[in-house]
Scaffold this motif. Structure first.
Motif, PDB file in Angstrom:
ATOM      1  N   ALA A 352       2.691  17.485  -0.930  1.00 31.22           N
ATOM      2  CA  ALA A 352       1.719  17.281   0.152  1.00 31.22           C
ATOM      3  C   ALA A 352       1.430  15.794   0.351  1.00 31.22           C
ATOM      4  O   ALA A 352       1.346  15.322   1.498  1.00 31.22           O
ATOM      5  N   GLU A 353       1.296  15.043  -0.747  1.00 28.30           N
ATOM      6  CA  GLU A 353       0.978  13.616  -0.620  1.00 28.30           C
ATOM      7  C   GLU A 353       2.140  12.844  -0.012  1.00 28.30           C
ATOM      8  O   GLU A 353       1.940  11.964   0.834  1.00 28.30           O
ATOM      9  N   ALA A 354       3.352  13.171  -0.430  1.00 31.67           N
ATOM     10  CA  ALA A 354       4.505  12.469   0.123  1.00 31.67           C
ATOM     11  C   ALA A 354       4.728  12.840   1.581  1.00 31.67           C
ATOM     12  O   ALA A 354       5.012  11.973   2.416  1.00 31.67           O
ATOM     13  N   LEU A 355       4.591  14.118   1.909  1.00 30.93           N
ATOM     14  CA  LEU A 355       4.846  14.550   3.279  1.00 30.93           C
ATOM     15  C   LEU A 355       3.840  13.970   4.267  1.00 30.93           C
ATOM     16  O   LEU A 355       4.181  13.720   5.433  1.00 30.93           O
ATOM     17  N   GLU A 356       2.619  13.728   3.834  1.00 35.49           N
ATOM     18  CA  GLU A 356       1.651  13.088   4.722  1.00 35.49           C
ATOM     19  C   GLU A 356       2.166  11.729   5.185  1.00 35.49           C
ATOM     20  O   GLU A 356       2.046  11.365   6.361  1.00 35.49           O
ATOM     21  N   ARG A 357       2.763  10.982   4.275  1.00 31.50           N
ATOM     22  CA  ARG A 357       3.312   9.670   4.619  1.00 31.50           C
ATOM     23  C   ARG A 357       4.610   9.793   5.407  1.00 31.50           C
ATOM     24  O   ARG A 357       4.885   9.018   6.322  1.00 31.50           O
ATOM     25  N   VAL A 358       5.424  10.786   5.055  1.00 42.40           N
ATOM     26  CA  VAL A 358       6.686  10.999   5.757  1.00 42.40           C
ATOM     27  C   VAL A 358       6.447  11.286   7.231  1.00 42.40           C
ATOM     28  O   VAL A 358       7.091  10.693   8.110  1.00 42.40           O
ATOM     29  N   TRP A 359       5.511  12.161   7.535  1.00 42.34           N
ATOM     30  CA  TRP A 359       5.287  12.539   8.938  1.00 42.34           C
ATOM     31  C   TRP A 359       4.681  11.393   9.730  1.00 42.34           C
ATOM     32  O   TRP A 359       4.977  11.223  10.923  1.00 42.34           O
ATOM     33  N   ARG A 360       3.867  10.572   9.082  1.00 43.83           N
ATOM     34  CA  ARG A 360       3.341   9.414   9.806  1.00 43.83           C
ATOM     35  C   ARG A 360       4.469   8.441  10.146  1.00 43.83           C
ATOM     36  O   ARG A 360       4.530   7.899  11.257  1.00 43.83           O
ATOM     37  N   ALA A 361       5.377   8.217   9.209  1.00 46.47           N
ATOM     38  CA  ALA A 361       6.522   7.352   9.482  1.00 46.47           C
ATOM     39  C   ALA A 361       7.425   7.959  10.543  1.00 46.47           C
ATOM     40  O   ALA A 361       7.950   7.255  11.410  1.00 46.47           O
ATOM     41  N   GLN A 362       7.618   9.268  10.494  1.00 49.33           N
ATOM     42  CA  GLN A 362       8.447   9.938  11.502  1.00 49.33           C
ATOM     43  C   GLN A 362       7.838   9.783  12.899  1.00 49.33           C
ATOM     44  O   GLN A 362       8.558   9.568  13.882  1.00 49.33           O
TER      45      GLN A 362
END
Length: 414
Positions: A352-362
Motif C-alpha cells: 500500500a505504501e509503495a503503490l501510493e507513490r507509484v500511482w502519483r508518479a504514474q
C-alpha cells in the motif's frame, strides 16, 4: 577474486533471494547485507552488460537523499551534475522553466543509471555480498509457503537440486522471501498468481531513443513540440547526450541513417531559430513504445515486487529509477523488521505504501505524455480538441506561477 565475479557458497540458500541487479535489486541487497540479513542477487546478464547498459540519468533529490542516508552515493557527488532547468520549444515560441527555484526548489542530479548500478555493485561486493551473474531465474514456486524456491538456469548448470546440478542446466534456490526486481518480463511477474491485478496503458506513442557521442547543445532539458512529432534533448555527460525522436509505431531502430536522424532532430528542435545541434556518432539506439503498467498488490505471500517488476512507467518524466530506489528502501526496512526483529507489520504495509507513490508518479508521467505529444491517429474533431487542450496546458505552464510550482514539485519529486 576481482569485482563483478560471481561469489559461491555451499548450497543455494538465502534468507532473501533478489532477482535482478538493477537499481532496486542492488540497493535492496546493500541495505539487507549491512543489517546482517543473508541475501543473494541472481542476475541473468553479465557484469559488463549491467555496467554499460544506458538507461535513465536523472536522479531526483529524494533519491540522492536516500543514497546519502545509507552511505551509498558512490561517485555520484564527484561525477554527477546538478540540473534545474528545462526548455519547451513550440510553434508559439519557446520558454524556460528554472524549476530549481520553483515548487520545493529541488534539482535533479544528472548521473547515468549504469554508473549508479556500478557504484551499488562495487559497494555490495566490497562488503562481501553474493551476486550470481548469468543466472536466469525461470520461475518462483511455493510463494504461499514458508520456503519459496526459484528455478534458475546457468551456463554450466551449477547450483544444487537434490544435491547437485540438474542435467538440464537448471538449479534451485531456496529462500524465506523472494524479491522480484527483475523487470516487466522477469520470472517474478511470470510467477504471479491469478489474483494479481495488472493495470496497463498503451499511450500510442513510440520514441527512437539515441545516445550520441556529442556534447549537449543546450544547458537544459529540451522538450520540442513539433508538427512532425516530439523531440527531446537530455544531457548525460559533457561528452554524451541522449536524444528522443518520436517515430511511427513499428519503426526499427536501425532503419534510419544517422544524417537523416540529425536532420530531423534539427527540424524538430528548431535549429534555424536556436542554432544547430552538436552532432556526433550515434553510439546506441532503441525504439521505445510508451507504455505504463502497475501490478497490484506488490506482495504475494513470500514474493515481493519492486522496480519495473512492480510497475513500468513511461520515460516521459524520468521516474523509473527513482521509484525503484524508493521502493527498495521501503522493502528493505520491512524485511529487516520481519527477519531481524520478528515484526511483520511493515511488510504488511509495503504494498500500500509503495503503490501510493507509484500511482502519483504514474499520474504525472501520464500528464507529461499528453503534454508532449499530439493525439495519435487521423485528424478529426477529437484530435483537434486534444491539441487545443495541449496548447492550453503549455500556455498555462508558460504564464501561471502556481502551475509552474506544481510542475516543479512533481517533476523532481515522487
Amino acid at each position: 577474486m576481482t569485482k563483478s565475479q560471481n561469489t559461491r557458497t555451499a548450497g543455494n540458500t538465502a534468507d532473501v533471494v533478489i532477482l535482478g541487479a538493477g537499481p532496486a535489486g542492488l540497493l535492496l541487497a546493500n541495505l539487507l547485507h549491512r543489517e546482517g540479513i543473508d541475501c543473494a542477487v541472481l542476475e541473468r546478464a553479465t557484469p559488463v552488460h549491467i555496467r554499460t547498459r544506458a538507461r535513465a540519468g536523472f536522479l531526483a533529490a529524494n533519491t540522492v537523499r536516500i543514497l546519502d542516508r545509507h552511505g551509498l552515493s558512490g561517485n555520484l557527488h564527484r561525477d554527477g551534475r546538478l540540473h534545474g532547468s528545462c526548455e519547451f520549444r513550440t510553434d508559439d515560441g519557446h520558454f524556460r522553466l528554472d524549476y530549481a527555484g520553483l515548487g520545493l526548489r529541488e534539482q535533479h542530479t544528472v548521473y547515468p543509471q549504469q554508473d549508479l548500478v556500478g557504484d551499488l555493485l562495487d559497494q555490495y561486493l566490497d562488503a562481501g555480498g553474493r551476486v550470481h551473474f548469468e543466472t536466469e531465474a525461470l520461475a518462483v514456486h511455493g510463494i504461499d509457503g514458508p520456503r519459496p524456491t526459484v528455478t534458475v538456469r546457468t551456463p554450466d548448470g551449477g547450483g544444487t537440486r537434490s544435491g547437485g546440478g540438474d542435467t538440464n542446466g537448471t538449479a534451485e534456490w531456496t529462500a524465506r522471501y523472494v524479491a522480484g526486481c527483475d523487470g516487466r518480463y522477469g520470472a517474478s511477474r511470470r510467477s504471479l498468481p491469478p489474483t494479481a491485478r495488472h493495470h496497463r496503458r498503451d499511450h500510442g506513442v513510440s520514441w527512437l531513443g539515441l545516445i550520441a557521442e556529442a556534447p549537449p547543445s543546450l544547458d537544459a532539458v529540451g522538450y520540442a513540440l513539433h508538427g512532425r512529432g516530439f523531440a527531446g534533448h537530455m544531457a548525460r555527460t559533457p561528452q554524451v547526450t541522449r536524444y528522443y525522436l518520436q517515430c511511427e509505431r513499428g519503426t526499427r531502430a536501425g532503419e534510419l541513417p544517422e544524417e537523416r536522424i540529425w536532420d530531423e532532430l534539427d527540424t524538430r528542435m528548431r535549429a534555424p531559430e536556436h542554432g544547430p545541434l552538436h552532432r556526433g556518432r550515434i553510439l546506441q539506439r532503441a525504439v521505445v513504445d510508451l507504455e505504463s503498467d502497475v501490478v497490484e498488490p506488490l506482495r504475494h505471500g513470500s514474493l515481493l515486487l519492486a522496480g519495473d517488476a512492480a510497475g513500468l512507467i513511461s520515460p516521459a518524466a524520468a521516474k523509473g529509477a527513482n521509484l525503484a530506489v524508493l521502493e527498495a528502501e521501503l522493502l528493505a526496512r520491512a524485511l529487516v523488521d520481519d527477519l531481524a526483529h520478528g515484526d511483520g507489520r511493515a511488510l504488511e504495509r509495503y504494498s500500500a505504501e509503495a503503490l501510493e507513490r507509484v500511482w502519483r508518479a504514474q499520474e504525472f508521467s501520464h500528464w507529461m505524455v499528453q503534454l508532449l505529444h499530439a493525439r495519435p491517429g487521423p485528424s478529426d474533431d477529437e484530435s483537434f480538441f486534444h491539441e487545443s487542450i495541449r496548447r492550453a496546458r503549455i500556455s498555462s505552464l508558460r504564464t501561471s506561477r502556481s502551475h509552474q510550482d506544481w510542475f516543479a514539485e512533481n517533476y523532481v519529486g515522487i
